[in-house]
Scaffold this motif. Structure first.
Motif, PDB file in Angstrom:
ATOM      1  N   ALA A  99      14.815  -3.932  20.529  1.00 48.36           N
ATOM      2  CA  ALA A  99      13.636  -4.365  19.771  1.00 48.36           C
ATOM      3  C   ALA A  99      13.964  -5.715  19.144  1.00 48.36           C
ATOM      4  O   ALA A  99      14.994  -5.876  18.496  1.00 48.36           O
ATOM      5  CB  ALA A  99      13.292  -3.344  18.687  1.00 48.36           C
ATOM      6  N   ALA A 100      13.110  -6.696  19.359  1.00 46.33           N
ATOM      7  CA  ALA A 100      13.360  -8.044  18.844  1.00 46.33           C
ATOM      8  C   ALA A 100      12.090  -8.579  18.203  1.00 46.33           C
ATOM      9  O   ALA A 100      10.986  -8.382  18.721  1.00 46.33           O
ATOM     10  CB  ALA A 100      13.824  -8.973  19.967  1.00 46.33           C
ATOM     11  N   PHE A 101      12.256  -9.266  17.085  1.00 45.03           N
ATOM     12  CA  PHE A 101      11.097  -9.849  16.411  1.00 45.03           C
ATOM     13  C   PHE A 101      11.547 -11.005  15.526  1.00 45.03           C
ATOM     14  O   PHE A 101      12.726 -11.151  15.202  1.00 45.03           O
ATOM     15  CB  PHE A 101      10.349  -8.800  15.584  1.00 45.03           C
ATOM     16  N   VAL A 102      10.580 -11.829  15.148  1.00 46.99           N
ATOM     17  CA  VAL A 102      10.822 -12.973  14.272  1.00 46.99           C
ATOM     18  C   VAL A 102       9.987 -12.800  13.009  1.00 46.99           C
ATOM     19  O   VAL A 102       8.794 -12.469  13.087  1.00 46.99           O
ATOM     20  CB  VAL A 102      10.454 -14.298  14.969  1.00 46.99           C
ATOM     21  N   VAL A 103      10.617 -13.027  11.861  1.00 51.82           N
ATOM     22  CA  VAL A 103       9.903 -13.007  10.585  1.00 51.82           C
ATOM     23  C   VAL A 103      10.098 -14.351   9.886  1.00 51.82           C
ATOM     24  O   VAL A 103      11.032 -15.095  10.194  1.00 51.82           O
ATOM     25  CB  VAL A 103      10.398 -11.869   9.659  1.00 51.82           C
ATOM     26  N   ASN A 104       9.211 -14.643   8.945  1.00 49.00           N
ATOM     27  CA  ASN A 104       9.393 -15.811   8.086  1.00 49.00           C
ATOM     28  C   ASN A 104       9.898 -15.341   6.725  1.00 49.00           C
ATOM     29  O   ASN A 104      10.232 -14.169   6.538  1.00 49.00           O
ATOM     30  CB  ASN A 104       8.103 -16.624   7.981  1.00 49.00           C
ATOM     31  N   ARG A 105       9.930 -16.242   5.760  1.00 48.96           N
ATOM     32  CA  ARG A 105      10.501 -15.896   4.457  1.00 48.96           C
ATOM     33  C   ARG A 105       9.641 -14.907   3.687  1.00 48.96           C
ATOM     34  O   ARG A 105      10.085 -14.314   2.713  1.00 48.96           O
ATOM     35  CB  ARG A 105      10.742 -17.165   3.630  1.00 48.96           C
ATOM     36  N   HIS A 106       8.374 -14.711   4.121  1.00 49.67           N
ATOM     37  CA  HIS A 106       7.521 -13.693   3.504  1.00 49.67           C
ATOM     38  C   HIS A 106       7.728 -12.321   4.138  1.00 49.67           C
ATOM     39  O   HIS A 106       7.131 -11.358   3.697  1.00 49.67           O
ATOM     40  CB  HIS A 106       6.041 -14.058   3.682  1.00 49.67           C
ATOM     41  N   ASP A 167       6.546 -22.913  -3.294  1.00 47.48           N
ATOM     42  CA  ASP A 167       5.609 -22.284  -2.361  1.00 47.48           C
ATOM     43  C   ASP A 167       4.840 -21.198  -3.112  1.00 47.48           C
ATOM     44  O   ASP A 167       5.356 -20.103  -3.348  1.00 47.48           O
ATOM     45  CB  ASP A 167       6.381 -21.684  -1.180  1.00 47.48           C
ATOM     46  N   PRO A 168       3.590 -21.462  -3.519  1.00 44.56           N
ATOM     47  CA  PRO A 168       2.858 -20.475  -4.329  1.00 44.56           C
ATOM     48  C   PRO A 168       2.587 -19.163  -3.611  1.00 44.56           C
ATOM     49  O   PRO A 168       2.421 -18.125  -4.250  1.00 44.56           O
ATOM     50  CB  PRO A 168       1.554 -21.206  -4.674  1.00 44.56           C
ATOM     51  N   SER A 169       2.535 -19.194  -2.274  1.00 42.79           N
ATOM     52  CA  SER A 169       2.230 -17.965  -1.548  1.00 42.79           C
ATOM     53  C   SER A 169       3.331 -16.914  -1.723  1.00 42.79           C
ATOM     54  O   SER A 169       3.064 -15.710  -1.667  1.00 42.79           O
ATOM     55  CB  SER A 169       2.009 -18.252  -0.067  1.00 42.79           C
ATOM     56  N   LEU A 170       4.566 -17.362  -1.954  1.00 47.17           N
ATOM     57  CA  LEU A 170       5.639 -16.412  -2.212  1.00 47.17           C
ATOM     58  C   LEU A 170       5.390 -15.674  -3.521  1.00 47.17           C
ATOM     59  O   LEU A 170       5.571 -14.450  -3.621  1.00 47.17           O
ATOM     60  CB  LEU A 170       6.983 -17.130  -2.247  1.00 47.17           C
ATOM     61  N   TYR A 171       4.966 -16.393  -4.541  1.00 49.90           N
ATOM     62  CA  TYR A 171       4.699 -15.763  -5.828  1.00 49.90           C
ATOM     63  C   TYR A 171       3.465 -14.871  -5.769  1.00 49.90           C
ATOM     64  O   TYR A 171       3.391 -13.852  -6.471  1.00 49.90           O
ATOM     65  CB  TYR A 171       4.544 -16.844  -6.906  1.00 49.90           C
ATOM     66  N   GLU A 172       2.509 -15.247  -4.941  1.00 49.12           N
ATOM     67  CA  GLU A 172       1.345 -14.382  -4.757  1.00 49.12           C
ATOM     68  C   GLU A 172       1.757 -13.044  -4.162  1.00 49.12           C
ATOM     69  O   GLU A 172       1.230 -11.986  -4.553  1.00 49.12           O
ATOM     70  CB  GLU A 172       0.327 -15.086  -3.858  1.00 49.12           C
ATOM     71  N   LEU A 173       2.694 -13.073  -3.218  1.00 47.52           N
ATOM     72  CA  LEU A 173       3.169 -11.827  -2.625  1.00 47.52           C
ATOM     73  C   LEU A 173       3.957 -11.005  -3.640  1.00 47.52           C
ATOM     74  O   LEU A 173       3.831  -9.782  -3.698  1.00 47.52           O
ATOM     75  CB  LEU A 173       4.011 -12.116  -1.387  1.00 47.52           C
ATOM     76  N   VAL A 174       4.773 -11.671  -4.462  1.00 52.76           N
ATOM     77  CA  VAL A 174       5.496 -10.965  -5.526  1.00 52.76           C
ATOM     78  C   VAL A 174       4.512 -10.266  -6.450  1.00 52.76           C
ATOM     79  O   VAL A 174       4.690  -9.096  -6.815  1.00 52.76           O
ATOM     80  CB  VAL A 174       6.386 -11.938  -6.331  1.00 52.76           C
ATOM     81  N   GLU A 175       3.450 -10.967  -6.837  1.00 53.81           N
ATOM     82  CA  GLU A 175       2.451 -10.376  -7.733  1.00 53.81           C
ATOM     83  C   GLU A 175       1.759  -9.191  -7.084  1.00 53.81           C
ATOM     84  O   GLU A 175       1.571  -8.137  -7.713  1.00 53.81           O
ATOM     85  CB  GLU A 175       1.427 -11.438  -8.134  1.00 53.81           C
ATOM     86  N   GLU A 176       1.397  -9.348  -5.816  1.00 50.68           N
ATOM     87  CA  GLU A 176       0.735  -8.255  -5.098  1.00 50.68           C
ATOM     88  C   GLU A 176       1.620  -7.017  -5.034  1.00 50.68           C
ATOM     89  O   GLU A 176       1.176  -5.895  -5.306  1.00 50.68           O
ATOM     90  CB  GLU A 176       0.374  -8.710  -3.686  1.00 50.68           C
ATOM     91  N   LEU A 177       2.884  -7.207  -4.687  1.00 50.47           N
ATOM     92  CA  LEU A 177       3.805  -6.073  -4.583  1.00 50.47           C
ATOM     93  C   LEU A 177       4.099  -5.474  -5.950  1.00 50.47           C
ATOM     94  O   LEU A 177       4.244  -4.248  -6.081  1.00 50.47           O
ATOM     95  CB  LEU A 177       5.098  -6.526  -3.904  1.00 50.47           C
ATOM     96  N   SER A 178       4.180  -6.305  -6.969  1.00 52.86           N
ATOM     97  CA  SER A 178       4.442  -5.811  -8.324  1.00 52.86           C
ATOM     98  C   SER A 178       3.295  -4.944  -8.820  1.00 52.86           C
ATOM     99  O   SER A 178       3.516  -3.921  -9.485  1.00 52.86           O
ATOM    100  CB  SER A 178       4.667  -6.980  -9.287  1.00 52.86           C
ATOM    101  N   LEU A 179       2.073  -5.354  -8.517  1.00 54.55           N
ATOM    102  CA  LEU A 179       0.914  -4.575  -8.939  1.00 54.55           C
ATOM    103  C   LEU A 179       0.796  -3.267  -8.163  1.00 54.55           C
ATOM    104  O   LEU A 179       0.306  -2.269  -8.696  1.00 54.55           O
ATOM    105  CB  LEU A 179      -0.365  -5.408  -8.754  1.00 54.55           C
ATOM    106  N   GLY A 180       1.259  -3.290  -6.915  1.00 52.68           N
ATOM    107  CA  GLY A 180       1.052  -2.126  -6.057  1.00 52.68           C
ATOM    108  C   GLY A 180       2.191  -1.147  -5.980  1.00 52.68           C
ATOM    109  O   GLY A 180       2.024  -0.041  -5.440  1.00 52.68           O
ATOM    110  N   SER A 181       3.383  -1.505  -6.498  1.00 46.73           N
ATOM    111  CA  SER A 181       4.552  -0.637  -6.300  1.00 46.73           C
ATOM    112  C   SER A 181       5.466  -0.629  -7.520  1.00 46.73           C
ATOM    113  O   SER A 181       6.030  -1.671  -7.881  1.00 46.73           O
ATOM    114  CB  SER A 181       5.334  -1.096  -5.061  1.00 46.73           C
TER     115      SER A 181
END
Length: 253
Positions: A99-106, A167-181
């Motif tokens: 299984a092989a895949f590529v991810v970015n920093r998000h 990169d504001p999108s990284l902080y947006e993801l942190v906020e989303e995960l913090s609110l949800g988990s």
């Protein structure tokens, strides 16, 4: 944004004690912690890493944060939805038994081969492995060592946030995960910074059972922030047979 406040101080030490042990003034240490001192020397950073008992990964993270003014001059590379190079895509597509895949920093999945798609099929949020881990309760059945895997992802993600704080999108993801988990908030509060380039992982799928796989993570040098992840099973093992069955099921669909 601050430097040292991203890491926990050694238990019981006050500002003046940390400063004294690191060989700097209390005022200088407070300015550094508050982000008002932007150009600390490598000698000061090394002393703070020693006093704060940082491991190698955390020390590297501290140095990256300290020299972030230089990184501010660099273009933000690896934004969400970025393309994967054709050479990497060809490599992934030619892998049949891993299984092989590529991810970015998000941890967005930018590209994957059919076997990896089959491995994560049916899991909500499987297009972003941070969301899948923390916002999908089924991930606790998929990752047999969920706490270990979740801790790794958060520690790796924190390093990405620290090195790309513009990169504001990284902080947006942190906020989303913090609110949800609650679990994400708990692990994020530990301020761990840690990366892995190889290791093992245990997964479970109802259609093929448990799988013990090894993984290798490679940085895609031509696309900073992208990682190529390869998962494989030991030759002749039950896990290899499980992967083969999974590939067969995917092909038959």
């Amino acid at each position: 944004m601050d430097l040292v406040a991203r890491r926990r101080r050694t238990s019981g030490l006050r500002h003046d004690e940390v400063a004294r042990l690191a060989g700097v003034s209390t005022d200088y240490y407070v300015r550094l912690e508050q982000g008002r001192e932007r150009d600390p020397s490598d000698q000061v950073l090394g002393s703070l890493a020693r006093v704060l008992q940082l491991d190698l990964e955390a020390t590297r993270h501290l140095y990256e944060l300290a020299h972030r003014r230089a990184s501010q001059l660099r273009k933000v590379i690896g934004s969400r939805g970025e393309p994967v190079g054709p050479e990497v895509l060809r490599f992934i597509e030619r892998q049949d038994d891993v299984a092989a895949f590529v991810v970015n920093r998000h941890w967005d999945v930018l590209a994957q081969n059919p076997l990896n798609a089959a491995l994560h099929e049916g899991l909500e949020h499987n297009g972003n492995l941070m969301r899948m881990t923390f916002l999908n309760p089924a991930s606790r059945e998929f990752y047999l060592d969920w706490e270990q895997e979740a801790s790794f992802k958060v520690a790796h993600f924190r390093a990405a946030v620290g090195a790309n704080h513009h990169d504001p999108s990284l902080y947006e993801l942190v906020e989303e995960l913090s609110l949800g988990s609650d679990d994400f908030r708990r692990l994020w509060a530990r301020h761990d910074v840690r990366g892995r380039t190889h290791g093992s992982i245990r997964l479970h799928r109802d259609d093929v059972g448990d799988m013990a796989l090894t993984f290798e993570i490679f940085a895609v040098c031509r696309a900073p922030g992208q990682l190529l992840v390869v998962l494989q099973a030991e030759s002749g093992s039950p896990s290899e047979h499980a992967l083969a069955r999974l590939a067969g099921l995917a092909a038959a669909r």
